[in-house]
Scaffold this motif. Structure first.
Motif, short mmCIF file in Angstrom:
data_model
loop_
_atom_site.label_atom_id
_atom_site.label_comp_id
_atom_site.label_asym_id
_atom_site.label_seq_id
_atom_site.Cartn_x
_atom_site.Cartn_y
_atom_site.Cartn_z
N THR A 80 0.95 -1.13 -0.28
CA THR A 80 -0.16 0.03 0.54
C THR A 80 0.99 1.42 0.19
N THR A 81 0.82 2.12 -1.49
CA THR A 81 1.81 3.21 -1.55
C THR A 81 0.66 4.20 -0.74
N TYR A 82 0.67 4.88 -0.18
CA TYR A 82 0.04 7.39 0.10
C TYR A 82 1.07 8.20 -0.75
N ALA A 83 0.34 8.56 -0.95
CA ALA A 83 0.94 9.85 -2.51
C ALA A 83 1.34 10.94 -0.81
N THR A 84 2.69 11.13 -1.53
CA THR A 84 3.29 11.93 -1.01
C THR A 84 3.53 13.57 -0.59
N ASN A 85 3.53 14.03 0.91
CA ASN A 85 3.53 15.54 0.78
C ASN A 85 4.42 16.20 0.17
N LEU A 86 4.14 16.54 -1.45
CA LEU A 86 5.53 17.21 -1.88
C LEU A 86 6.37 18.46 -2.06
N ARG A 87 4.77 19.32 -1.00
CA ARG A 87 5.40 20.02 -0.60
C ARG A 87 6.15 20.33 0.50
N ARG A 88 6.35 19.30 1.40
CA ARG A 88 7.12 18.85 2.60
C ARG A 88 8.32 18.46 1.48
N LEU A 89 8.69 17.45 0.73
CA LEU A 89 9.18 16.84 0.26
C LEU A 89 11.24 17.83 -0.54
N VAL A 90 9.81 18.63 -1.14
CA VAL A 90 10.73 18.78 -1.89
C VAL A 90 11.36 20.76 -1.19
N ALA A 91 10.35 20.93 0.32
CA ALA A 91 11.23 21.97 0.94
C ALA A 91 12.87 21.39 0.97
N GLY A 92 13.05 20.14 1.40
CA GLY A 92 14.18 19.41 2.01
C GLY A 92 15.03 19.12 1.06
N MET A 93 14.59 19.60 -0.38
CA MET A 93 15.55 19.34 -1.72
C MET A 93 16.41 20.00 -2.10
N SER A 94 17.70 19.64 -2.34
CA SER A 94 18.06 20.84 -4.17
C SER A 94 17.81 20.62 -5.15
#
Length: 164
Positions: A80-94
């Motif tokens: 079972t997968t869940y759609a990631t919170n892309l806003r939090r993910l990208v906030a911590g990435m270059s």
């Protein structure tokens, strides 16, 4: 004389269509990247999974709520997968980390990763800048659950393909 009048338009058209690929034109402005990213997120269907209530509302979720992840699970032979919170993910990435992830990291269904990997680096960068522009918001989506583990909460269930 008409050819000379048309030359500036031809040059601008070449710059807009072909020369950016060769790195010969100025890169898009931040505003242009954000607008392009918004467009790609919209037509790419990112909100369908990554924005709670988007599909059920016919897309009538305010932009400030977009891409915050969801608790709706997608359950199948992969677990079972869940759609990631892309806003939090990208906030911590270059930007480079985002490009590497989008172009190379294996992803589980129902994420349409072949479509993501087919995007140009320029388009992926635009998506990145749009998500960064939205800013971090919301909490983390539930973690992945391995096969045989019951989903927590509501889930769309995908049966195993026939003969598997």
């Amino acid at each position: 004389m008409k050819i000379l009048d048309a030359f500036p338009r031809l040059l601008l058209g070449a710059c807009a269509l072909a020369l950016p690929l060769a790195g010969l034109c100025a890169p898009p402005s931040k505003t242009q990247q954000i607008e392009r990213g918004r467009y790609l997120v919209t037509i790419g269907g990112c909100n369908d999974c990554h924005t709670p209530g988007y599909g059920a509302s016919g897309g009538k979720v305010p932009e400030k709520e977009w891409l915050t992840g969801d608790t709706l699970g997608y359950s199948g032979p992969w677990g079972t997968t869940y759609a990631t919170n892309l806003r939090r993910l990208v906030a911590g990435m270059s930007e480079q980390q985002w490009l590497a992830m989008a172009q190379h990291q294996p992803m589980r269904p129902p994420m349409p990763w072949p479509a993501l990997r087919a995007m140009s680096a320029r388009d992926l960068a635009a998506v990145y800048h749009f998500i960064r522009w939205l800013g971090p918001r919301g909490g983390d989506a539930p973690p992945y659950l391995p096969p045989g583990t019951a989903p927590r909460g509501p889930a769309a269930v995908f049966p195993a393909p026939p003969g598997s």
